[in-house]
Design a protein around this motif. Structure first.
Motif, PDB file in Angstrom:
ATOM      1  N   SER A 152       0.832  -1.203   0.000  1.00  0.00           N
ATOM      2  CA  SER A 152       0.000   0.000   0.000  1.00  0.00           C
ATOM      3  C   SER A 152       0.866   1.252   0.000  1.00  0.00           C
TER       4      SER A 152
ATOM      5  N   TYR B  44       3.873   1.330  -1.310  1.00  0.00           N
ATOM      6  CA  TYR B  44       4.607   1.344  -2.574  1.00  0.00           C
ATOM      7  C   TYR B  44       3.716   1.791  -3.733  1.00  0.00           C
ATOM      8  N   PHE B  45       2.519   1.198  -3.817  1.00  0.00           N
ATOM      9  CA  PHE B  45       1.599   1.550  -4.897  1.00  0.00           C
ATOM     10  C   PHE B  45       0.732   2.719  -4.470  1.00  0.00           C
ATOM     11  N   SER B  46       0.067   3.332  -5.411  1.00  0.00           N
ATOM     12  CA  SER B  46      -0.758   4.501  -5.090  1.00  0.00           C
ATOM     13  C   SER B  46      -1.831   4.141  -4.067  1.00  0.00           C
ATOM     14  N   ALA B  47      -2.142   5.083  -3.219  1.00  0.00           N
ATOM     15  CA  ALA B  47      -3.102   4.869  -2.147  1.00  0.00           C
ATOM     16  C   ALA B  47      -4.511   4.619  -2.670  1.00  0.00           C
ATOM     17  N   SER B  48      -4.764   4.944  -3.919  1.00  0.00           N
ATOM     18  CA  SER B  48      -6.113   4.782  -4.474  1.00  0.00           C
ATOM     19  C   SER B  48      -6.453   3.322  -4.778  1.00  0.00           C
ATOM     20  N   ARG B  49      -5.462   2.455  -4.751  1.00  0.00           N
ATOM     21  CA  ARG B  49      -5.708   1.044  -5.045  1.00  0.00           C
ATOM     22  C   ARG B  49      -5.994   0.293  -3.757  1.00  0.00           C
TER      23      ARG B  49
ATOM     24  N   ASP C  79       8.933  -3.095 -10.651  1.00  0.00           N
ATOM     25  CA  ASP C  79       8.173  -3.097  -9.399  1.00  0.00           C
ATOM     26  C   ASP C  79       8.460  -4.360  -8.602  1.00  0.00           C
TER      27      ASP C  79
END
Length: 86
Positions: A19, A21-26, A44
């Motif tokens: 969470s 690492y990747f955008s918070a929207s996912r 990634d």
């Protein structure tokens, strides 16, 4: 601690790492697929491996990483690596 409890704890920590690492929207869960849901590419994956190695103080084999398709696969390989150290 029983094995399912250990896996649940590891899964929580992995999801927290991903969470960040990747955008918070996912929305990330154990069922999230790396490529299809999280749009992870090979860079990634390398960065995720490095984060996991550093966070959990383990070395994941290329065989384990090659089998990753979902967050659950990451959790399983990490638990497997931790159990091998015992």
């Amino acid at each position: 601690m029983s094995l399912p409890a250990v896996e649940g704890c590891v899964e929580f920590q992995i999801i927290k790492l991903l969470s960040g690492y990747f955008s918070a929207s996912r929305s990330i869960s154990g069922c999230s697929r790396l490529v299809e849901d999280l749009c992870a590419d090979s860079v990634d994956v390398v960065e995720i491996v490095m984060m996991i190695d550093e966070t959990f103080n383990v070395e994941l084999s290329s065989r384990q990483v090659a089998q990753w398709r979902s967050v659950a696969d990451i959790v399983n390989s990490l638990v497997e690596s931790q159990n091998a150290l015992k």
